[in-house]
Write a protein that holds these residues in place. Structure first.
Motif, short mmCIF file in Angstrom:
data_model
loop_
_atom_site.label_atom_id
_atom_site.label_comp_id
_atom_site.label_asym_id
_atom_site.label_seq_id
_atom_site.Cartn_x
_atom_site.Cartn_y
_atom_site.Cartn_z
N LYS A 102 39.86 55.63 -8.93
CA LYS A 102 40.48 56.95 -8.81
C LYS A 102 39.66 57.83 -7.86
O LYS A 102 40.22 58.47 -6.97
CB LYS A 102 40.56 57.59 -10.21
CG LYS A 102 41.65 58.62 -10.33
CD LYS A 102 41.74 59.16 -11.75
CE LYS A 102 42.33 60.56 -11.73
NZ LYS A 102 42.15 61.23 -13.02
N GLU A 103 38.34 57.78 -8.06
CA GLU A 103 37.46 58.53 -7.15
C GLU A 103 37.62 58.06 -5.71
O GLU A 103 37.75 58.86 -4.80
CB GLU A 103 36.00 58.33 -7.56
CG GLU A 103 35.45 59.39 -8.47
CD GLU A 103 34.07 58.99 -8.99
OE1 GLU A 103 33.22 58.57 -8.16
OE2 GLU A 103 33.85 59.07 -10.21
N LEU B 96 45.22 46.41 -5.67
CA LEU B 96 45.91 47.46 -4.92
C LEU B 96 47.36 47.57 -5.38
O LEU B 96 47.89 48.67 -5.55
CB LEU B 96 45.87 47.17 -3.41
CG LEU B 96 46.61 48.20 -2.56
CD1 LEU B 96 45.93 49.57 -2.67
CD2 LEU B 96 46.69 47.77 -1.10
N PHE B 97 47.98 46.41 -5.62
CA PHE B 97 49.38 46.44 -6.02
C PHE B 97 49.57 47.11 -7.38
O PHE B 97 50.55 47.83 -7.59
CB PHE B 97 49.98 45.03 -6.02
CG PHE B 97 51.47 45.05 -6.03
CD1 PHE B 97 52.18 45.60 -4.98
CD2 PHE B 97 52.17 44.55 -7.12
CE1 PHE B 97 53.57 45.65 -5.00
CE2 PHE B 97 53.56 44.60 -7.14
CZ PHE B 97 54.26 45.14 -6.08
N LYS C 284 51.67 51.86 -10.16
CA LYS C 284 51.42 53.04 -10.99
C LYS C 284 51.48 54.33 -10.18
O LYS C 284 51.20 55.41 -10.69
CB LYS C 284 50.03 52.92 -11.65
CG LYS C 284 50.00 51.90 -12.79
CD LYS C 284 48.71 52.01 -13.60
CE LYS C 284 47.50 51.68 -12.75
NZ LYS C 284 46.24 51.60 -13.50
N GLU C 285 51.75 54.18 -8.90
CA GLU C 285 51.79 55.30 -7.96
C GLU C 285 50.46 56.05 -7.91
O GLU C 285 50.41 57.26 -7.72
CB GLU C 285 52.95 56.25 -8.30
CG GLU C 285 54.28 55.54 -8.17
CD GLU C 285 55.48 56.48 -8.29
OE1 GLU C 285 55.28 57.69 -8.44
OE2 GLU C 285 56.61 55.98 -8.19
N ARG D 38 51.88 55.10 2.43
CA ARG D 38 52.79 55.60 3.46
C ARG D 38 52.08 56.07 4.72
O ARG D 38 52.70 56.18 5.77
CB ARG D 38 53.66 56.71 2.88
CG ARG D 38 54.81 56.15 2.06
CD ARG D 38 55.50 57.25 1.32
NE ARG D 38 54.56 57.97 0.45
CZ ARG D 38 54.91 58.94 -0.39
NH1 ARG D 38 56.17 59.32 -0.44
NH2 ARG D 38 54.04 59.52 -1.16
N ASP D 39 50.78 56.36 4.61
CA ASP D 39 50.06 56.80 5.80
C ASP D 39 49.42 55.66 6.57
O ASP D 39 48.73 55.87 7.57
CB ASP D 39 48.96 57.80 5.40
CG ASP D 39 49.55 59.16 5.02
OD1 ASP D 39 50.77 59.34 5.22
OD2 ASP D 39 48.80 60.01 4.51
N ILE D 40 49.60 54.42 6.08
CA ILE D 40 48.92 53.29 6.72
C ILE D 40 49.47 53.07 8.13
O ILE D 40 50.68 52.93 8.33
CB ILE D 40 49.05 52.01 5.88
CG1 ILE D 40 48.19 52.17 4.62
CG2 ILE D 40 48.63 50.77 6.66
CD1 ILE D 40 48.39 51.11 3.59
#
Ligand code: ADP
Ligand code: MG
Length: 404
Positions: free
Chosen positions: A117-118, A134-135, A140-141, A146-148
């Motif tokens: 989270k950090e 990562l998935f 879990k959003e 989207r910025d990748i």
């Protein structure tokens, strides 16, 4: 060619100089210009030839050329098959970006979610991750793809072997606004990698580096014939006690690893070890002790050693020969990296001689026998397997004749 010739930023050139890289390896000089030209990349080169920096440097250059305009999520995502690899790539990313303001993070299984989270709360420029963890975050959003802008798949062949194809494809779909993709693999042979590449890459530059002679002819290989287990232990002890700075010793099974560890400990040799099903923190601790040079010898089974990369191993010792020639090549790829001199020594019993010949044919470099004067084998080297076959054939003929 130098790193400066590749038109990389001074901050990056200084960083690689600090890392001890004096000039680019073959794959680096092939990949960096194409990647800096915004091409997608499909690249392969043997293990230990510097693929990590081949993708990190152009990715960092891109981030420096187009600095972040506003706070946001990850811009460069690097996926690796294993946790250890993720951490290594992350460490190399940290080193390469040391003289910049770029922010790097790593997310893998086995780390607690609070830490993730950090990590994800920063404005990450570069995120290194294993696909599974990562998935989870994507579902879990808690991670945003989207910025990748650039997606990099490291060790794609191993990622496929480990069954990550579908997850990686889903992650790629999440990162749908990306502008560039790079796929790296030890080999491009095999339908799997090609298919994977077609799904993810757009009109890639296909770059395969045959390492230069200097990069390649750097592993000295030989074998010692051993009469039995006791003789093997004596040979290993002798080798470890004479001019070895650091060595990985490969052992066939966990039980044999335990026995060998006890034997070496009793002889006063400092060892650490990796075995399958070891908790992640113990694995990391063992690897860290070996990497820091605190412990010169690392014992490992093939399963446990999967995915680890230890720079500058002076020796790889095959206490037990592997079952397959390609595993041998994978093992010895851990020494003699990026032009450094390496040594691979195999301890061979009579029944392994056929494997020695097979490896010789596979690598096109027959292994030579050596003896240690004080530890000469009692038995002679068995005949080469080719001859053995002939003997068998004629024996079979004789049998057939006898029957007639
Ligand atoms: P690969 O991914 O191809 O197996 P790595 O990227 O892990 O190889 O690099 C292998 C080793 O070579 C690492 O220890 C790395 O620091 C070192 N290395 C990479 N590039 C260079 C270079 N240009 N000069 C010297 N050493 C290098
Ligand atoms: Mg690699």
């Amino acid at each position: 060619m130098t790193f400066q010739d590749l038109e990389l930023d001074d901050t990056l050139c200084h960083a690689v100089a600090d890392m001890g890289f004096s000039k680019p390896t073959s794959i680096q000089s092939l990949v960096i210009p194409e990647a800096m030209d915004s091409r997608d990349i499909l690249a392969s080169a043997p293990t230990g030839t510097g693929k990590t920096a081949a993708f990190l440097l152009p990715a960092c250059q891109f981030l420096l050329d187009y600095p972040r305009q506003e706070p946001g999520a990850t811009r460069v995502l690097i996926l690796t098959p294993t946790r250890e690899l993720a951490i290594q790539v992350y460490e190399q990313a940290r080193a390469i970006t040391a003289k910049t303001d770029l922010v790097c993070g790593v997310i893998t299984g086995g780390i607690n979610y609070g830490t993730d989270k950090e990590t994800l709360s920063q404005n990450l420029d570069i995120l290194v991750a294993t696909p599974g963890r990562l998935f989870e975050h994507i579902e879990k959003e808690t991670a945003d793809c989207r910025d990748i802008e650039c997606l990099i798949l490291d060790e794609a062949d191993r990622m496929l072997d480990m069954g990550f194809a579908s997850i990686v494809n889903q992650i790629a779909a999440e990162a749908r606004w990306r502008k560039q993709n790079m796929l790296f693999s030890a080999t491009l042979a095999g339908k799997g990698v090609r298919e994977f590449a077609t799904n993810i890459l757009n009109d890639p530059a296909v770059l395969e580096a045959q390492p230069s002679r200097k990069e390649k002819a750097k592993i000295h290989q030989w074998y010692h014939l051993a009469d039995d287990l006791t003789h093997k232990q004596a040979l290993l002890l002798h080798i470890l006690q004479n001019d070895i700075s650091n060595a990985i010793v490969f052992v066939k099974t966990r039980d044999r690893l335990q026995a060998l560890k006890d034997f070496l400990a009793a002889e006063g040799v400092m060892v650490c070890w990796l075995q399958g099903e070891m908790p992640q923190d113990k694995r990391n601790a063992a690897l860290a002790r070996f990497k820091s040079g605190e412990v010169p010898v690392l014992l490992a089974t093939d399963v446990a050693a999967r995915g680890i990369d230890v720079p500058n191993v002076s020796h790889v010792i095959n206490y037990d020969m592997p079952r397959k020639a390609d595993i041998y090549v994978h093992r010895i790829g851990r020494t003699g990296r990026a032009g450094a001199k390496g040594t691979a020594i195999s301890l061979v019993e009579a029944h392994d001689i056929e494997m020695v010949a097979r490896v010789g044919r596979f690598t096109d470099e027959p292994m030579k026998p050596r003896v240690i004067d004080s530890l000469r084998p009692k038995h002679k080297t068995p005949k080469a397997p080719v001859k053995k076959k002939k003997v068998k054939k004629s024996a079979a003929k004789k049998k057939a004749k006898g029957k007639k």
